[in-house]
Write an enzyme that holds these catalytic residues in place. Structure first.
Site, PDB file in Angstrom:
ATOM      1  CE  LYS A  58      -3.864  -1.821   2.786  1.00  0.00           C
ATOM      2  NZ  LYS A  58      -4.982  -1.675   1.833  1.00  0.00           N
ATOM      3  NE  ARG A  72     -11.182  -9.738  -1.543  1.00  0.00           N
ATOM      4  CZ  ARG A  72     -11.572  -8.856  -2.458  1.00  0.00           C
ATOM      5  NH1 ARG A  72     -11.900  -9.280  -3.674  1.00  0.00           N
ATOM      6  NH2 ARG A  72     -11.640  -7.575  -2.178  1.00  0.00           N
TER       7      ARG A  72
HETATM    8  N1  BES Z   1      -8.144  -3.694   4.741  1.00  0.00           N
HETATM    9  C1  BES Z   1      -8.355  -3.293   3.399  1.00  0.00           C
HETATM   10  C2  BES Z   1      -9.676  -2.553   3.193  1.00  0.00           C
HETATM   11  C3  BES Z   1      -9.813  -1.200   3.841  1.00  0.00           C
HETATM   12  C4  BES Z   1      -9.560  -0.056   3.126  1.00  0.00           C
HETATM   13  C5  BES Z   1     -10.246  -1.093   5.142  1.00  0.00           C
HETATM   14  C6  BES Z   1      -9.684   1.180   3.709  1.00  0.00           C
HETATM   15  C7  BES Z   1     -10.393   0.152   5.739  1.00  0.00           C
HETATM   16  C8  BES Z   1     -10.113   1.286   5.020  1.00  0.00           C
HETATM   17  C9  BES Z   1      -8.363  -4.517   2.480  1.00  0.00           C
HETATM   18  O1  BES Z   1      -7.567  -5.565   2.868  1.00  0.00           O
HETATM   19  C10 BES Z   1      -7.859  -4.052   1.168  1.00  0.00           C
HETATM   20  O2  BES Z   1      -6.710  -3.728   1.082  1.00  0.00           O
HETATM   21  N2  BES Z   1      -8.733  -4.046   0.161  1.00  0.00           N
HETATM   22  C11 BES Z   1      -8.387  -3.627  -1.141  1.00  0.00           C
HETATM   23  C12 BES Z   1      -8.939  -4.646  -2.096  1.00  0.00           C
HETATM   24  C13 BES Z   1      -8.466  -4.475  -3.494  1.00  0.00           C
HETATM   25  C14 BES Z   1      -7.017  -4.868  -3.616  1.00  0.00           C
HETATM   26  C15 BES Z   1      -9.329  -5.323  -4.393  1.00  0.00           C
HETATM   27  C16 BES Z   1      -9.030  -2.272  -1.392  1.00  0.00           C
HETATM   28  O3  BES Z   1     -10.149  -2.053  -0.942  1.00  0.00           O
HETATM   29  O4  BES Z   1      -8.385  -1.429  -1.987  1.00  0.00           O
HETATM   30 MN    MN Z   2      -5.576  -5.390   2.145  1.00  0.00          MN
END
Ligand code: BES
Ligand code: MN
Ligand code: ZN
Length: 465
Positions: A247, A321
């Site tokens: 990230k 997931r």
């Molecule tokens: N933990 C994150 C989701 C999240 C984002 C929670 C912002 C709280 C605030 C999750 O694991 C994630 O990184 N999701 C990605 C999925 C994507 C790679 C399909 C996302 O939402 O960007």
């Molecule tokens: Mn994630």
């Protein structure tokens, strides 16, 4: 903070007496009527406050007039918010003893009063050298039994908020497992080898890039002849760096919160014995970190989940997931009637619904409706998102049964249909709390940080069975 139920709040010696005012109505306090209403034309719009001193003429040192807005628009949810406003004001004034003289409210406000007071009095200052002074005693005319019940629910929320606010360096998978073991329930912790033997290839893959041992946590609350058996699953990523698909810094900043759902499940489980509901409740957390260490799982890897389904890793940041896939398989083997999973799962859900509402999806219309209704009555908002089969199109893989990510648009529902592939023969609901679990600025009765999302709704749902 302690809430004391009294017959007559205005006869208590206090730093502040809070009196309520509806728009276009007087208060039941003469001073407030004379100075706030008549002299200063204080309207009592919702959330407005007016403070006046009593110069030693009364047993209360000051009066805080609390605006409740229009009477016909007032409801229990507003009650909670208004009380929170008053408590915050009292903290600001450094009041220690606060009495509430609430009159003319047409419903029993005991529960939402208590929730509002405790939510607003919350701080996370364990790492501050100087701690803020809080309100110590609150006096109110209310139903003592309902206050007692709400205090327990508020305590479970505080428990969850503390845990989710805790930095990832301390709130590790092992720490979550230790906390689970200390709840006095029948708890089993599976270590890495045991998870491997159970075939949890998706969960374990996520954990591989981290030096922290993964822990699969299963807590059981049991009763004789339960009316129903429920499993609640909480996403327990104690830190989400994104893994190799790392990230950017700004997105990683709050990722200690990626175990907020696990904190919720622990909070709920922590208080169940005090309520002794006649339902069996299983609390399940697949706890690990998502890190890009040298053994990290990689884009293109193929994982096999506990139910034998294969998953091509498309993006290592869609880790939640994967851990939930194995947790769902595990839960579905327990012979429960209902499975509810909660997760800070997708940024897409946050984009869709903002920070006031969580997304809910499920395979049973009535079950989902009941959860939405339970949330609504208890200060949370759930909004249903679809699980149409078209959402699976972009998850199709050339070489495995599915990929873990697909199209960008509709990301919350895509995650939902992914999870559904691991659900078998139970009523199931998935609640995406990515937007509601952790605030980057104050909102309603909450300060920045963890909100304890899910705790109130899950507890009430369980207690209402
Ligand atoms: N933990 C994150 C989701 C999240 C984002 C929670 C912002 C709280 C605030 C999750 O694991 C994630 O990184 N999701 C990605 C999925 C994507 C790679 C399909 C996302 O939402 O960007
Ligand atoms: Mn994630
Ligand atoms: Zn995550």
């Amino acid at each position: 903070m302690e809430i004391k139920v009294v017959q007559d709040a205005k006869s208590i010696e206090s730093d502040i007496l809070v009196v309520n005012k509806f728009e276009d109505e007087n208060t039941t306090n003469e001073l407030a009527n004379k100075y706030a209403v008549e002299q200063d034309n204080f309207k009592g719009k919702f959330g407005e406050t007016y403070l006046l001193p009593t110069y030693g003429q009364e047993v209360y040192r000051k009066v805080l007039v609390l605006g409740l807005g229009k009477r016909n628009e007032f409801n229990p949810n507003k009650m909670r918010e208004a009380v929170a406003k008053a408590i915050k004001k009292c903290v600001q004034m450094e009041a220690k003893k606060v009495a509430f003289s609430l009159d003319g409210i047409e419903f029993d406000y005991s529960e939402q009063f208590t929730m509002g007071a405790f939510i607003a009095d919350y701080t996370f200052d364990k790492y501050k050298s100087e701690k803020k002074e809080k309100v110590q005693e609150v006096y109110v005319q209310a139903n003592a039994d309902i206050v007692k019940k709400a205090e327990k629910i508020a305590a479970a929320m505080t428990f969850a908020r503390n845990l989710a606010n805790e930095p990832a360096q301390f709130a590790t998978p092992t720490e979550l497992a230790n906390i689970a073991c200390d709840l006095g329930l029948d708890t089993k912790i599976y270590n890495k080898d045991e998870c491997e033997r159970m075939g949890m290839g998706a969960f374990l893959a996520v954990s591989r890039g981290s030096a922290q041992e993964p822990k699969f946590i299963h807590m059981k609350y049991q009763v004789d002849n339960p009316k129903k058996k429920i499993a609640i699953i909480g996403k327990g990523i104690t830190f989400d760096s994104g893994g190799l698909d790392i990230k950017p810094p700004s997105s990683m900043l709050t990722m200690k919160d990626d175990m907020s759902a696990a904190a919720c499940v622990l909070g709920v489980m922590s208080i169940l014995r005090e309520f002794h509901p006649q339902v069996e409740v299983h609390g399940i957390i697949a706890a690990c970190e998502n890190m890009p260490g040298c053994s990290a799982y990689k884009p293109g890897d193929i994982l096999t989940a506990m139910n034998g389904k294969t998953i091509e890793v498309d993006n290592t940041d869609a880790e939640g997931r994967l851990t939930l896939a194995d947790a769902l398989c595990y839960a579905c083997e327990l012979g429960v009637d209902e499975v509810i999973d909660l997760a800070t799962l997708t940024g897409a859900c946050m984009v869709a619904l903002g920070t006031n509402a969580a997304g809910i999806m499920g395979n049973d219309e009535n079950f989902v409706k009941t959860l939405i209704d339970t949330a609504e009555r208890n200060g949370e908002r759930y909004w249903e998102l679809p699980l149409w089969e078209e959402y699976f199109d972009s998850l199709k893989s050339d070489i495995a049964d599915m990929k873990n990510t697909g199209a960008r648009w509709g990301g919350a529902s895509i995650a939902g249909v992914f999870l559904q592939k691991f659900v078998k023969d139970v009523k199931w609901a998935h609640i995406d709390i990515a937007g509601t679990a952790f605030l980057d600025k104050p909102q309603k009765e909450f300060i920045k940080g963890a909100t304890g999302a899910g705790v109130r709704t899950l507890l009430h749902y369980i207690l209402e069975q």
